[in-house]
Design a protein around this motif. Structure first.
Motif, short mmCIF file in Angstrom:
data_model
loop_
_atom_site.label_atom_id
_atom_site.label_comp_id
_atom_site.label_asym_id
_atom_site.label_seq_id
_atom_site.Cartn_x
_atom_site.Cartn_y
_atom_site.Cartn_z
N ALA A 187 0.83 -1.21 0.00
CA ALA A 187 0.00 0.00 0.00
C ALA A 187 0.86 1.25 0.00
O ALA A 187 0.50 2.26 -0.62
CB ALA A 187 -0.94 -0.01 1.20
N ASP A 188 2.01 1.20 0.69
CA ASP A 188 2.93 2.34 0.66
C ASP A 188 3.39 2.62 -0.76
O ASP A 188 3.48 3.78 -1.20
CB ASP A 188 4.17 2.06 1.54
N LEU A 189 3.70 1.56 -1.49
CA LEU A 189 4.17 1.70 -2.88
C LEU A 189 3.07 2.30 -3.75
O LEU A 189 3.32 3.18 -4.57
CB LEU A 189 4.60 0.34 -3.42
N VAL A 190 1.84 1.81 -3.57
CA VAL A 190 0.70 2.35 -4.32
C VAL A 190 0.52 3.83 -4.01
O VAL A 190 0.32 4.64 -4.91
CB VAL A 190 -0.59 1.57 -3.97
N ALA A 191 0.61 4.19 -2.74
CA ALA A 191 0.45 5.59 -2.34
C ALA A 191 1.55 6.46 -2.94
O ALA A 191 1.30 7.58 -3.40
CB ALA A 191 0.46 5.71 -0.82
N ALA A 192 2.78 5.95 -2.97
CA ALA A 192 3.91 6.71 -3.50
C ALA A 192 3.74 7.01 -4.99
O ALA A 192 4.18 8.05 -5.48
CB ALA A 192 5.21 5.96 -3.27
N ALA A 229 -5.16 5.71 -8.39
CA ALA A 229 -5.07 5.37 -9.82
C ALA A 229 -4.16 4.17 -10.06
O ALA A 229 -3.25 3.89 -9.29
CB ALA A 229 -4.55 6.58 -10.59
N GLY A 230 -4.43 3.47 -11.17
CA GLY A 230 -3.54 2.44 -11.66
C GLY A 230 -3.67 1.07 -11.04
O GLY A 230 -2.85 0.18 -11.32
N LEU A 231 -4.70 0.83 -10.23
CA LEU A 231 -4.89 -0.49 -9.63
C LEU A 231 -5.68 -1.40 -10.57
O LEU A 231 -6.62 -0.95 -11.23
CB LEU A 231 -5.64 -0.38 -8.30
N ALA A 232 -5.33 -2.66 -10.60
CA ALA A 232 -6.05 -3.62 -11.43
C ALA A 232 -7.47 -3.81 -10.89
O ALA A 232 -7.65 -4.14 -9.72
CB ALA A 232 -5.32 -4.95 -11.45
N VAL A 260 -8.54 -3.88 -17.18
CA VAL A 260 -9.18 -2.65 -16.72
C VAL A 260 -8.52 -2.21 -15.42
O VAL A 260 -8.36 -3.02 -14.50
CB VAL A 260 -10.69 -2.87 -16.49
N VAL A 261 -8.12 -0.93 -15.35
CA VAL A 261 -7.48 -0.40 -14.14
C VAL A 261 -8.25 0.82 -13.64
O VAL A 261 -9.06 1.40 -14.37
CB VAL A 261 -6.00 -0.03 -14.39
N THR A 262 -7.96 1.23 -12.42
CA THR A 262 -8.64 2.39 -11.86
C THR A 262 -8.15 3.68 -12.50
O THR A 262 -6.96 3.86 -12.73
CB THR A 262 -8.43 2.49 -10.33
N LEU A 263 -9.09 4.59 -12.77
CA LEU A 263 -8.74 5.91 -13.29
C LEU A 263 -8.15 6.77 -12.19
O LEU A 263 -7.23 7.55 -12.42
CB LEU A 263 -10.01 6.57 -13.86
#
Length: 238
Positions: free
Chosen positions: A69-74, A194-197, A181-184
Motif C-alpha cells: 500500500a505504501d508503494l501504491v500511495a507513492a 489510480a492504476g490499480l487492477a 481494466v485499471v482504476t482511473l
C-alpha cells in the motif's frame, strides 16, 4: 478461562453484526462494539497463535501488505501523502461488505482504497476504533472510474447481481475479451487511487444503438476468499 474468553469474542462479533443492521443513531454504540471486538480479536489471536513460525509468517505477510500500500500511495504523487495499513478480513456484513481488523486507531478513515496482492478490493465505508467496514467493488452501490490498460479508453465499472459491468464512454471504442481494466483514480486519491487492477474483460455485451459500450469484467482480486488486505490511508497533516 480460555473458553469464556472465546465466548466473549463471539458475543462482541454478534453485537457488531446486529448494530451493522441498524440506523445511524446507534453509531456510538457501533463504535463501542468495534473497540471491544477489535481488542478482543487481537488478544485472542495472540493467545491462540503460536510464537513460532506461523506467527512470524503472519507478521511478514502484514508487513508486505503495508509496504504494498505504501508503494501504491507513492505512485500517486504529486498529491496528499499517504501510507499503507495492513489488515485481515474478520467478518462479513450485509450486502457485499466485509469487516477488517483495523480502524481509526490505525489511521483508517472512510472513503479510502482497499486492495490486496491481486488488485482493487473496494473502499472503506465506516471506521470504528479497531475495525472498519469495506464495501466491495461488486456491491450494487459501487461505481469506479476506469481506464483500459491498453487503449487508454475511459469508462465506469459498476457492481451488481451479475458482478462487474464496464461501460466505455465511446460506443465505438476497441474492446475484446482479455483486455485489462485499471482504476482511473479520484481527486486526492479518495476513494480510489489510480492504476490499480480492477479486472479482465470476460465478455462483450452487444446492445445496438447504445450510447456506451458495455462488457462484463472478472475481478482481479478473489473477492470470495479475502484474507489479508492493504488500506491506503492519508497521512495526518502537520
Amino acid at each position: 478461562m480460555k473458553r469464556a474468553f472465546v465466548l466473549l469474542v463471539l458475543a462482541a462479533a454478534v453485537l457488531l453484526v446486529v448494530i451493522d443492521r441498524t440506523l445511524t443513531p446507534l453509531a456510538p454504540l457501533r463504535a463501542a462494539g468495534s473497540a471491544v471486538y477489535g481488542t478482543m480479536e487481537n488478544a485472542i489471536g495472540a493467545v491462540t497463535r503460536s510464537v513460532g513460525g506461523e506467527q512470524r509468517v503472519r507478521l511478514l505477510e502484514r508487513e508486505n501488505a503495508r509496504l504494498r500500500a505504501d508503494l501504491v500511495a507513492a505512485r500517486q504523487r504529486p498529491g496528499p501523502s499517504a501510507r499503507g495499513v495492513a489488515a485481515h478480513v474478520v467478518g462479513f456484513g450485509r450486502g457485499r461488505q466485509v469487516t477488517i481488523d483495523a480502524g481509526t486507531g490505525s489511521g483508517v478513515e472512510r472513503d479510502v482504497t482497499v486492495l490486496n496482492a491481486d488488485g482493487l478490493v473496494g473502499k472503506v465505508t465506516w471506521a470504528g476504533p479497531a475495525t472498519a467496514s469495506v464495501s466491495l467493488i461488486t456491491d450494487a452501490g459501487s461505481s469506479v472510474g476506469a481506464r483500459m490498460a491498453g487503449s487508454g479508453e475511459l469508462g465506469l465499472v459498476t457492481g451488481g447481481p451479475e458482478g462487474l459491468r464496464l461501460s466505455l464512454f465511446d460506443p465505438n471504442a476497441p474492446l475484446k475479451a482479455g483486455d485489462q481494466v485499471v482504476t482511473l483514480g479520484s481527486a486526492g486519491g479518495r476513494p480510489y487511487v489510480a492504476g490499480l487492477a480492477i479486472g479482465t474483460v470476460s465478455s462483450i455485451e452487444s446492445v445496438p444503438g447504445a450510447a456506451t459500450r458495455t462488457a462484463l469484467v472478472r475481478p482481479a482480486a478473489r473477492l470470495s476468499a479475502l484474507d489479508l488486505v492493504s488500506v491506503v490511508v492519508p497521512e495526518p497533516e502537520r
